[in-house]
Design a protein around this motif. Sequence first.
Motif, short mmCIF file in Angstrom:
data_model
loop_
_atom_site.label_atom_id
_atom_site.label_comp_id
_atom_site.label_asym_id
_atom_site.label_seq_id
_atom_site.Cartn_x
_atom_site.Cartn_y
_atom_site.Cartn_z
N ARG A 103 7.90 3.30 -12.26
CA ARG A 103 6.59 2.65 -12.26
C ARG A 103 6.64 1.33 -13.01
O ARG A 103 6.04 0.33 -12.58
CB ARG A 103 5.56 3.57 -12.90
N LEU B 51 1.95 6.81 -6.85
CA LEU B 51 0.87 7.70 -7.27
C LEU B 51 1.08 9.14 -6.84
O LEU B 51 0.68 10.06 -7.58
CB LEU B 51 -0.47 7.19 -6.71
N LEU C 296 -5.44 -3.05 -1.82
CA LEU C 296 -4.71 -2.24 -2.80
C LEU C 296 -5.61 -1.59 -3.83
O LEU C 296 -5.30 -0.51 -4.34
CB LEU C 296 -3.67 -3.12 -3.50
N ALA C 297 -6.71 -2.22 -4.18
CA ALA C 297 -7.55 -1.71 -5.27
C ALA C 297 -9.02 -1.79 -4.89
O ALA C 297 -9.83 -2.37 -5.62
CB ALA C 297 -7.27 -2.49 -6.55
N VAL D 273 0.84 -1.20 0.00
CA VAL D 273 0.00 0.00 0.00
C VAL D 273 0.88 1.25 0.00
O VAL D 273 0.63 2.21 -0.74
CB VAL D 273 -0.93 0.00 1.23
N CYS E 73 -4.57 -0.73 -9.67
CA CYS E 73 -4.71 0.68 -9.33
C CYS E 73 -3.70 1.55 -10.06
O CYS E 73 -3.85 2.77 -10.12
CB CYS E 73 -4.64 0.88 -7.83
N LEU E 74 -2.66 0.93 -10.61
CA LEU E 74 -1.69 1.69 -11.42
C LEU E 74 -2.05 1.67 -12.90
O LEU E 74 -1.25 2.09 -13.74
CB LEU E 74 -0.28 1.13 -11.22
N LEU F 107 -2.24 -3.88 -6.84
CA LEU F 107 -1.31 -2.80 -7.13
C LEU F 107 -1.22 -2.55 -8.63
O LEU F 107 -1.22 -1.40 -9.08
CB LEU F 107 0.07 -3.15 -6.55
N CYS F 108 -1.18 -3.63 -9.41
CA CYS F 108 -1.18 -3.45 -10.86
C CYS F 108 -2.46 -2.74 -11.32
O CYS F 108 -2.43 -1.82 -12.16
CB CYS F 108 -1.08 -4.81 -11.57
N CYS G 160 5.05 -6.87 -9.75
CA CYS G 160 3.69 -7.25 -9.35
C CYS G 160 3.08 -8.25 -10.34
O CYS G 160 2.36 -9.17 -9.93
CB CYS G 160 2.81 -6.00 -9.22
N ARG H 232 2.36 1.71 -3.41
CA ARG H 232 1.34 2.28 -4.32
C ARG H 232 1.23 3.78 -4.13
O ARG H 232 1.23 4.55 -5.11
CB ARG H 232 0.00 1.61 -4.04
N ASP H 233 1.14 4.22 -2.85
CA ASP H 233 0.99 5.64 -2.58
C ASP H 233 2.21 6.42 -3.06
O ASP H 233 2.09 7.55 -3.54
CB ASP H 233 0.78 5.87 -1.09
#
Length: 770
Positions: A598, A590, A659-660, A583, A628-629, A625-626, A605, A586-587
């Motif tokens: 990235r 982003l 994560l998503a 998490v 949300c990216l 994670l994938c 991931c 991810r933050d």
Amino acid sequence: MGVTIIGVRHHSPACARHVGAVIAAIRPRHVLIEGPADFNDRIDELLLGHRPPIAIFTGYRDGTRMHSSWSPLCDYSPEWVALQEGARVGAQLRFIDLPAWHPALADRQNRYADADQRYERATGRLQTAFGAASVDALWDRVFEVADPSGIGERLAAWFEMLRGGAAADESDAAREAHMASWVRAARHDGDDVVVVTGGFHAPALERLIGTDDGRSGWPQVPSLPEGAQAASYLVPFSFRRLDAFSGYQSGMPSPGYYQRLWAEGPRAAGDGLMADVAARLRARHQPTSTADLISARVMAEGLARLRGNAVPARTDILDGLASALVTEALDVPLPWGRRGTIQAATDPVIVEMVAALSGDATGRLAEATPLPPLWHDVDAQIARCALSTGKHRMSLLSPSGVDRSRVLHRLRVLSISGFHRLAGPWTGSEEVLDETWRVDDDDMRQSSVIEASGFGATLHDAAMAALTQRAADVGTDPVAVASSVLLDAALCGLSELTGSLVDNLRAGIGRENDLASLGVCLSAMLTLWRHDRVLGSAGGEGLGAAIRACVPRIMWLVEGLRAIPGRDPGDEPPDRDTVGALVSARDAVLSGPAGIDRAAVLAVCRRTWHDHTAGARLRGAALGLCWCLGDAPADAGRLVRGSARPAAVGDWLFGLFALARDEAIDEPAVMRAVDEVVTAMGPEEFLVSLPGLREAFSVFPPAERQSLAGVVLGLHGHAAAGASSLVRRQGAAPELIAEAAAVEARAEALLAGAGLLDESGPVDRGGDDG
């Protein structure tokens, strides 16, 4: 003309009375007292009319260590009585022990913590001979509630027996040699000398002063090492801090009781103790009847006679109260049978009894008492920022709000009593732009400010020194630096400190192998990065570089969690904090600093969520994670169904939702697949998967869970209006309900197998025998 050495037990009313009587009778020229000799130039400060308990506090700091020490004094401390009575008879008063900062006292926060373990064997023999449950009970019998006549001889015999022929260790030998030099100097000065010292040292001093070293004049007080700083001030103390049951290392337990014994005598102290305990228990709605107290008093009197006490002593009264008021079996021994803090699982009634004995007195310094510069600076800062008693809310977008916030945080890191942060930015995931604090009128504020004065003369300098010391203590541990020091430095507005901390942080990240710890570290750094516009002290290139170094380190460790040979795919090594590390990554991608790769994060991931030897929770988190990216799966429903193993589906969903969450809830195929998987489960499988499923859906707030319940109802042809009843808290735990359903299903299967169940329910075979 001669020297009278009185060995005492610190904070003993019997010893204090004896000291006062001896000084009044002899009227000596000199009264020498075990205490910090470097305070002699200011010893008159102790005669200004304070209300004990108070203490002499010493703060010491050099390039390698910081040390704080207290020399506590209460009304019935022999040292306090020696000061007051010595001044009354016109004696010259002097402390004769080494300064508190001296290496001989480096391992002690309390000067009067003479090591009881040195004479455990001797006290053990006496306890056996007298039938006493503890050394405190034995002391009370021999001294506190006994006839005071002959107490001097008894004290001398007691401490000679305790010391015996044992040689002092190096630190005590240095202290005793220094004290003896003061006694010899006073003897050379002529007339009578009274020496008041801890009983452990008294026999040694008697022997040491028997020889003359040929020196004249008062001894030299040791000088501070080069570059070191030390200062001593009087501070208010409290009975709570003085009590052995609270961890105090020396003297007597239950100071409230012994204060009564000092002021009123043993009989009245016992009666007062009974009244205090009854009042405290009744105030906490514990049933305490008059009959209970009569029973306790009768029991205490009987125990006193049985144990040979002239009047009920402290342990007699406590044992009597316990027998009358405690009706359940005790899980741990009664605390007054040993030294040390109250143990866990102690009966609540016993805890309240001990608290009643402790008392709640807090000392107060006389108005003329000199105070350190920090006190005056703190007072000025509190007034400037209008930090009156009550709640204070401040915006971190306004200069005045930031200024007040920094003052409050500096008070917090110095542990100044009475300042409590209720709300504000703590983690890297929140967008909080204001703070709420509560300011209390705390009796111990003055004491805490004086004790913090060892760090510096101003609030800014003291907070800087305190955080610098904390940073030195944690070294290069990235979690400790980021979460414990760096954030506080920024909140305190100490921008000059953050540069060196960030350098330590970057060095530590490269050596850290714990994924969860790196996640905590990265989250703390992101807090500073995101709030730099508010805090104005942390978002430099150094912090950005540390964040950029932390993300690939996390992903490298994630890669190492995959494909552990011989592991069952359903086994789950990473815990919830490991998902938290992803998490944080991810933050950082982003909303962190530019320059984070990235593509490299996505590549790790993808490999992880495609690797079926990886744990389910880690695979779900990697997929999330994938997603949300921006790398959404082609068929999310198929992936859910592929994780249909009951023991793993909840873990997999937890990782995905953590994560998503937004992406998953917006994809209808996810909930359809989850519903299909759960519906296909048998009762036993559902029971196995239920804890993991509950944890997975705990990621969603209540409103979103109700929305998801509506989707599930729609999949089964029901109106979404009934969703609220599905998410309402049940009277029993869901696991218990599911287990009951599984038991019922097994029972029905057994009935059906025996031909005792048809479509309408159990079959009644009847029969002549019923």
